[in-house]
Design a protein around this motif. Structure first.
Motif, PDB file in Angstrom:
ATOM      1  N   LEU A  72      44.692  37.917  45.131  1.00  0.00           N
ATOM      2  CA  LEU A  72      45.928  37.277  44.896  1.00  0.00           C
ATOM      3  C   LEU A  72      46.119  36.535  43.419  1.00  0.00           C
ATOM      4  CD1 LEU A  72      46.114  35.325  48.481  1.00  0.00           C
ATOM      5  CD2 LEU A  72      47.537  37.237  47.700  1.00  0.00           C
ATOM      6  N   SER A  73      44.836  36.452  42.875  1.00  0.00           N
ATOM      7  CA  SER A  73      44.948  36.022  41.272  1.00  0.00           C
ATOM      8  C   SER A  73      44.874  37.370  40.440  1.00  0.00           C
ATOM      9  CB  SER A  73      44.028  35.011  41.331  1.00  0.00           C
ATOM     10  OG  SER A  73      42.599  35.375  41.477  1.00  0.00           O
ATOM     11  N   GLY A  74      44.949  38.318  40.897  1.00  0.00           N
ATOM     12  CA  GLY A  74      44.926  39.555  40.085  1.00  0.00           C
ATOM     13  C   GLY A  74      43.548  39.973  39.778  1.00  0.00           C
ATOM     14  N   ASN A  75      42.490  39.367  40.253  1.00  0.00           N
ATOM     15  CA  ASN A  75      41.037  39.477  39.893  1.00  0.00           C
ATOM     16  C   ASN A  75      40.193  40.303  40.610  1.00  0.00           C
ATOM     17  OD1 ASN A  75      41.010  37.950  37.254  1.00  0.00           O
ATOM     18  ND2 ASN A  75      41.386  36.278  38.791  1.00  0.00           N
ATOM     19  N   VAL A  76      40.942  41.634  41.131  1.00  0.00           N
ATOM     20  CA  VAL A  76      40.037  42.604  41.708  1.00  0.00           C
ATOM     21  C   VAL A  76      40.472  44.058  41.161  1.00  0.00           C
ATOM     22  CG1 VAL A  76      39.912  43.783  44.045  1.00  0.00           C
ATOM     23  CG2 VAL A  76      39.767  41.540  44.075  1.00  0.00           C
ATOM     24  N   ASP A  77      39.409  44.811  40.719  1.00  0.00           N
ATOM     25  CA  ASP A  77      39.799  46.269  40.422  1.00  0.00           C
ATOM     26  C   ASP A  77      39.674  47.038  41.711  1.00  0.00           C
ATOM     27  OD1 ASP A  77      39.424  48.941  39.127  1.00  0.00           O
ATOM     28  OD2 ASP A  77      39.150  47.944  37.439  1.00  0.00           O
ATOM     29  N   TRP A  78      40.691  47.611  42.104  1.00  0.00           N
ATOM     30  CA  TRP A  78      40.702  48.225  43.554  1.00  0.00           C
ATOM     31  C   TRP A  78      39.743  49.657  43.383  1.00  0.00           C
ATOM     32  CZ3 TRP A  78      42.199  45.662  47.747  1.00  0.00           C
ATOM     33  CH2 TRP A  78      42.750  44.420  47.497  1.00  0.00           C
ATOM     34  N   ILE A  79      40.267  50.335  42.308  1.00  0.00           N
ATOM     35  CA  ILE A  79      39.538  51.610  42.178  1.00  0.00           C
ATOM     36  C   ILE A  79      38.212  51.454  42.130  1.00  0.00           C
ATOM     37  CG2 ILE A  79      39.521  53.615  40.761  1.00  0.00           C
ATOM     38  CD1 ILE A  79      42.396  53.420  40.353  1.00  0.00           C
ATOM     39  N   ALA A  80      37.562  50.511  41.061  1.00  0.00           N
ATOM     40  CA  ALA A  80      36.226  50.277  40.437  1.00  0.00           C
ATOM     41  C   ALA A  80      35.666  49.893  42.077  1.00  0.00           C
ATOM     42  CB  ALA A  80      36.037  49.121  39.780  1.00  0.00           C
ATOM     43  N   GLY A  81      36.135  49.103  42.956  1.00  0.00           N
ATOM     44  CA  GLY A  81      35.611  48.649  44.210  1.00  0.00           C
ATOM     45  C   GLY A  81      35.314  49.536  44.990  1.00  0.00           C
ATOM     46  N   LEU A  82      36.505  50.610  45.260  1.00  0.00           N
ATOM     47  CA  LEU A  82      36.205  51.723  45.948  1.00  0.00           C
ATOM     48  C   LEU A  82      35.262  52.674  45.529  1.00  0.00           C
ATOM     49  CD1 LEU A  82      37.352  53.737  48.122  1.00  0.00           C
ATOM     50  CD2 LEU A  82      39.145  54.584  46.617  1.00  0.00           C
ATOM     51  N   MET A  83      35.072  53.027  44.213  1.00  0.00           N
ATOM     52  CA  MET A  83      33.906  53.768  43.913  1.00  0.00           C
ATOM     53  C   MET A  83      32.535  53.177  44.219  1.00  0.00           C
ATOM     54  SD  MET A  83      35.516  56.260  42.661  1.00  0.00           S
ATOM     55  CE  MET A  83      34.144  57.318  42.097  1.00  0.00           C
ATOM     56  N   LEU A  84      32.613  51.942  43.952  1.00  0.00           N
ATOM     57  CA  LEU A  84      31.157  51.174  44.283  1.00  0.00           C
ATOM     58  C   LEU A  84      30.715  51.189  45.617  1.00  0.00           C
ATOM     59  CD1 LEU A  84      31.587  48.056  41.818  1.00  0.00           C
ATOM     60  CD2 LEU A  84      29.753  49.750  41.609  1.00  0.00           C
ATOM     61  N   ALA A  85      31.862  51.059  46.676  1.00  0.00           N
ATOM     62  CA  ALA A  85      31.499  51.025  48.123  1.00  0.00           C
ATOM     63  C   ALA A  85      31.097  52.408  48.323  1.00  0.00           C
ATOM     64  CB  ALA A  85      33.096  50.515  48.658  1.00  0.00           C
TER      65      ALA A  85
END
Length: 262
Positions: A72-85
């Motif tokens: 909500l504060s714009g502090n998640v990198d969704w693509i990086a999180g997906l690759m890490l997951a």
């Protein structure tokens, strides 16, 4: 442990208090909180497998709440999180396979060396709040490989992925401290689901413990998130290095205890 002991271990007040502490640390550092939950459950008389499984299950709602707050504060990198997951899920399976096949002594001391390097690096590299992960085909592959290595180490050494991922994202991928924490929490969601399903099949968790700890952790996670935003990157790194030192001491003490019993 006799049947039913795990489900009756720990008063509701003790489990709720534990969850509040774990949730605050989760929101503040972007970690699962298992470094606090598992030892505390062992002190409450919970079997180690149940303690680990219940901690992983409690991490699921906490990581969802924490990742949502950072997003909500714009502090998640969704693509990086997906690759890490993707990497960590596969790495965890590989780590489980290698558990009985690799010399754990070597792995343990390599990991301890890694912890020392990371703690030092956190005092050298201070991120800026507007830093972001630069995603390229090469960095995307590197993120997936980082997830694989993290999953392997988590399975072999029993440490949470966040304690590894957050400093790596800051030091090697140029993330701000907030993006590293938010992305770490996002990464934990699929890993926690996978591990919880496996532990449930093997009866290695107590839903009572997971519910008390997980729900109370969700209540405290936003306070940790607010603290993370309030302190400077320098003090964020300083606090995280202190947490990593605590993890290293805990792992070393556990190892020495096992050695003395042997």
């Amino acid at each position: 442990m006799p049947p039913g002991t795990a489900d009756s271990a720990g008063s509701p007040l003790a489990l709720i208090s534990l969850g509040l502490v774990a949730g605050y640390l989760s929101g503040l550092f972007g970690v699962g909180g298992g470094v606090v939950v598992v030892p505390a459950l062992l002190l409450l008389g919970v079997d180690q497998r149940i303690a680990v499984g219940s901690s992983v299950a409690a991490i699921l709602p906490t990581s969802i709440v924490g990742a949502t707050g950072y997003a909500l504060s714009g502090n998640v990198d969704w693509i990086a999180g997906l690759m890490l997951a993707l990497g960590i899920v596969g790495g965890a399976q590989l780590g489980s396979y290698l558990l009985a096949r690799l010399p754990r002594d070597l792995l343990f001391w390599l990991f301890m060396g890694f912890m020392v390097v990371v703690v030092v690096s956190l005092w050298i590299v201070i991120p800026e709040r507007d830093d972001a992960i630069s995603l390229t085909p090469l960095s995307s592959v590197a993120l997936a490989l980082t997830g694989v290595v993290t999953g392997i180490l988590s399975a072999l050494l029993g440490v949470g992925g966040g304690i590894i991922i957050v400093p790596i994202l800051i030091f090697f991928f140029g993330a701000s401290d907030l993006i590293a924490k938010g992305t770490s929490l996002l990464m934990m969601v699929p890993g926690s689901i996978s591990a919880t399903l496996g532990n449930a099949r093997r009866n290695n968790l107590s839903m009572r413990i997971a519910a008390y700890v997980g729900i109370s952790a969700c209540l405290a996670s936003p306070l940790g998130l607010l603290t993370a935003h309030a302190i400077s990157p320098f003090w964020s790194n300083a606090a995280f290095s202190a947490l990593m030192a605590l993890v290293a001491i805990q792992l070393l003490a556990k190892r020495l205890t096992r050695g003395s019993k042997a």
